[in-house]
Design a protein around this motif. Structure first.
Motif, PDB file in Angstrom:
ATOM      1  N   MET A   1     -10.454  17.055  -5.971  1.00 19.61           N
ATOM      2  CA  MET A   1      -9.164  16.402  -6.084  1.00 19.61           C
ATOM      3  C   MET A   1      -8.590  16.734  -7.462  1.00 19.61           C
ATOM      4  O   MET A   1      -9.238  16.541  -8.476  1.00 19.61           O
ATOM      5  N   SER A   2      -7.346  17.185  -7.457  1.00 16.02           N
ATOM      6  CA  SER A   2      -6.721  17.546  -8.725  1.00 16.02           C
ATOM      7  C   SER A   2      -6.157  16.297  -9.415  1.00 16.02           C
ATOM      8  O   SER A   2      -6.074  15.216  -8.827  1.00 16.02           O
ATOM      9  N   GLU A   3      -5.781  16.474 -10.655  1.00 11.34           N
ATOM     10  CA  GLU A   3      -5.210  15.359 -11.416  1.00 11.34           C
ATOM     11  C   GLU A   3      -3.896  14.886 -10.804  1.00 11.34           C
ATOM     12  O   GLU A   3      -3.622  13.686 -10.757  1.00 11.34           O
ATOM     13  N   GLU A   4      -3.091  15.821 -10.307  1.00  5.57           N
ATOM     14  CA  GLU A   4      -1.812  15.458  -9.688  1.00  5.57           C
ATOM     15  C   GLU A   4      -2.025  14.633  -8.419  1.00  5.57           C
ATOM     16  O   GLU A   4      -1.331  13.637  -8.195  1.00  5.57           O
ATOM     17  N   GLN A   5      -2.985  15.029  -7.603  1.00  4.17           N
ATOM     18  CA  GLN A   5      -3.276  14.271  -6.388  1.00  4.17           C
ATOM     19  C   GLN A   5      -3.792  12.874  -6.732  1.00  4.17           C
ATOM     20  O   GLN A   5      -3.393  11.884  -6.106  1.00  4.17           O
ATOM     21  N   PHE A   6      -4.669  12.786  -7.720  1.00  2.00           N
ATOM     22  CA  PHE A   6      -5.195  11.485  -8.139  1.00  2.00           C
ATOM     23  C   PHE A   6      -4.070  10.589  -8.641  1.00  2.00           C
ATOM     24  O   PHE A   6      -4.015   9.397  -8.315  1.00  2.00           O
ATOM     25  N   THR A   7      -3.168  11.161  -9.428  1.00  2.00           N
ATOM     26  CA  THR A   7      -2.049  10.390  -9.961  1.00  2.00           C
ATOM     27  C   THR A   7      -1.155   9.879  -8.840  1.00  2.00           C
ATOM     28  O   THR A   7      -0.746   8.712  -8.844  1.00  2.00           O
ATOM     29  N   ASN A   8      -0.855  10.726  -7.875  1.00  2.00           N
ATOM     30  CA  ASN A   8       0.001  10.305  -6.762  1.00  2.00           C
ATOM     31  C   ASN A   8      -0.660   9.204  -5.939  1.00  2.00           C
ATOM     32  O   ASN A   8      -0.002   8.220  -5.571  1.00  2.00           O
ATOM     33  N   TRP A   9      -1.935   9.343  -5.657  1.00  2.00           N
ATOM     34  CA  TRP A   9      -2.640   8.316  -4.887  1.00  2.00           C
ATOM     35  C   TRP A   9      -2.717   6.996  -5.666  1.00  2.00           C
ATOM     36  O   TRP A   9      -2.443   5.934  -5.120  1.00  2.00           O
ATOM     37  N   SER A  10      -3.110   7.078  -6.926  1.00  2.00           N
ATOM     38  CA  SER A  10      -3.288   5.853  -7.700  1.00  2.00           C
ATOM     39  C   SER A  10      -1.952   5.152  -7.953  1.00  2.00           C
ATOM     40  O   SER A  10      -1.900   3.920  -7.941  1.00  2.00           O
ATOM     41  N   MET A  11      -0.877   5.909  -8.165  1.00  2.00           N
ATOM     42  CA  MET A  11       0.437   5.276  -8.349  1.00  2.00           C
ATOM     43  C   MET A  11       0.832   4.504  -7.102  1.00  2.00           C
ATOM     44  O   MET A  11       1.308   3.361  -7.181  1.00  2.00           O
ATOM     45  N   GLY A  12       0.654   5.104  -5.950  1.00  2.00           N
ATOM     46  CA  GLY A  12       1.011   4.420  -4.708  1.00  2.00           C
ATOM     47  C   GLY A  12       0.194   3.165  -4.467  1.00  2.00           C
ATOM     48  O   GLY A  12       0.737   2.107  -4.137  1.00  2.00           O
ATOM     49  N   ILE A  13      -1.098   3.268  -4.659  1.00  2.00           N
ATOM     50  CA  ILE A  13      -1.981   2.129  -4.388  1.00  2.00           C
ATOM     51  C   ILE A  13      -1.795   1.025  -5.426  1.00  2.00           C
ATOM     52  O   ILE A  13      -1.630  -0.153  -5.085  1.00  2.00           O
ATOM     53  N   LEU A  14      -1.806   1.382  -6.704  1.00  2.00           N
ATOM     54  CA  LEU A  14      -1.729   0.367  -7.757  1.00  2.00           C
ATOM     55  C   LEU A  14      -0.347  -0.275  -7.847  1.00  2.00           C
ATOM     56  O   LEU A  14      -0.243  -1.471  -8.107  1.00  2.00           O
ATOM     57  N   LEU A  15       0.713   0.496  -7.618  1.00  2.34           N
ATOM     58  CA  LEU A  15       2.048  -0.103  -7.646  1.00  2.34           C
ATOM     59  C   LEU A  15       2.258  -1.049  -6.471  1.00  2.34           C
ATOM     60  O   LEU A  15       2.916  -2.083  -6.609  1.00  2.34           O
ATOM     61  N   THR A  16       1.695  -0.711  -5.322  1.00  2.00           N
ATOM     62  CA  THR A  16       1.766  -1.627  -4.186  1.00  2.00           C
ATOM     63  C   THR A  16       1.060  -2.936  -4.518  1.00  2.00           C
ATOM     64  O   THR A  16       1.590  -4.021  -4.240  1.00  2.00           O
ATOM     65  N   GLY A  17      -0.113  -2.848  -5.122  1.00  2.00           N
ATOM     66  CA  GLY A  17      -0.831  -4.049  -5.537  1.00  2.00           C
ATOM     67  C   GLY A  17      -0.061  -4.852  -6.572  1.00  2.00           C
ATOM     68  O   GLY A  17      -0.024  -6.085  -6.510  1.00  2.00           O
ATOM     69  N   LEU A  18       0.571  -4.170  -7.510  1.00  2.00           N
ATOM     70  CA  LEU A  18       1.358  -4.855  -8.529  1.00  2.00           C
ATOM     71  C   LEU A  18       2.555  -5.574  -7.920  1.00  2.00           C
ATOM     72  O   LEU A  18       2.864  -6.709  -8.299  1.00  2.00           O
ATOM     73  N   ILE A  19       3.226  -4.952  -6.969  1.00  2.00           N
ATOM     74  CA  ILE A  19       4.382  -5.572  -6.323  1.00  2.00           C
ATOM     75  C   ILE A  19       3.952  -6.804  -5.537  1.00  2.00           C
ATOM     76  O   ILE A  19       4.625  -7.844  -5.568  1.00  2.00           O
ATOM     77  N   ILE A  20       2.814  -6.712  -4.833  1.00  2.00           N
ATOM     78  CA  ILE A  20       2.308  -7.873  -4.092  1.00  2.00           C
ATOM     79  C   ILE A  20       1.942  -8.991  -5.065  1.00  2.00           C
ATOM     80  O   ILE A  20       2.254 -10.165  -4.823  1.00  2.00           O
ATOM     81  N   PHE A  21       1.314  -8.645  -6.185  1.00  2.00           N
ATOM     82  CA  PHE A  21       0.954  -9.644  -7.189  1.00  2.00           C
ATOM     83  C   PHE A  21       2.196 -10.293  -7.790  1.00  2.00           C
ATOM     84  O   PHE A  21       2.235 -11.509  -7.995  1.00  2.00           O
ATOM     85  N   MET A  22       3.237  -9.510  -8.062  1.00  4.08           N
ATOM     86  CA  MET A  22       4.479 -10.079  -8.587  1.00  4.08           C
ATOM     87  C   MET A  22       5.126 -11.013  -7.559  1.00  4.08           C
ATOM     88  O   MET A  22       5.712 -12.035  -7.925  1.00  4.08           O
ATOM     89  N   GLY A  23       5.028 -10.656  -6.278  1.00  2.00           N
ATOM     90  CA  GLY A  23       5.540 -11.546  -5.235  1.00  2.00           C
ATOM     91  C   GLY A  23       4.816 -12.880  -5.245  1.00  2.00           C
ATOM     92  O   GLY A  23       5.439 -13.942  -5.102  1.00  2.00           O
ATOM     93  N   PHE A  24       3.488 -12.857  -5.426  1.00  2.00           N
ATOM     94  CA  PHE A  24       2.732 -14.100  -5.516  1.00  2.00           C
ATOM     95  C   PHE A  24       3.156 -14.906  -6.738  1.00  2.00           C
ATOM     96  O   PHE A  24       3.291 -16.136  -6.665  1.00  2.00           O
ATOM     97  N   ILE A  25       3.365 -14.237  -7.867  1.00  2.00           N
ATOM     98  CA  ILE A  25       3.779 -14.934  -9.092  1.00  2.00           C
ATOM     99  C   ILE A  25       5.136 -15.604  -8.889  1.00  2.00           C
ATOM    100  O   ILE A  25       5.338 -16.761  -9.273  1.00  2.00           O
ATOM    101  N   VAL A  26       6.076 -14.898  -8.272  1.00  2.00           N
ATOM    102  CA  VAL A  26       7.411 -15.460  -8.032  1.00  2.00           C
ATOM    103  C   VAL A  26       7.321 -16.640  -7.066  1.00  2.00           C
ATOM    104  O   VAL A  26       7.971 -17.669  -7.259  1.00  2.00           O
TER     105      VAL A  26
END
Length: 66
Positions: A1-26
């Motif tokens: 897995m290249s660095e670009e692929q890792f970055t794309n996967w992790s951005m999608g997964i972690l940002l989704t988690g962050l958005i869900i967490f922000m929804g819980f906070i709100v």
């Protein structure tokens, strides 16, 4: 897995988690402040517009910059 692929996967997964967490906070903020139905609607509308703007920006960047 290249660095670009890792970055794309992790951005999608972690940002989704962050958005869900922000929804819980709100949701928790609205519940504790007894915002009512209209107040909760406004809180989630603003959160949704922020998330929508972020997604829209990414879509524009993907299609406008080759």
């Amino acid at each position: 897995m290249s660095e670009e692929q890792f970055t794309n996967w992790s951005m999608g997964i972690l940002l989704t988690g962050l958005i869900i967490f922000m929804g819980f906070i709100v949701w928790d903020l609205g519940k504790k402040s007894q915002a009512g139905k209209f107040g909760m609607f406004v809180l989630f509308l603003v959160l949704g517009l922020g998330v929508g703007g972020f997604v829209f920006k990414n879509i524009l960047v993907e299609f406008l910059i080759p």
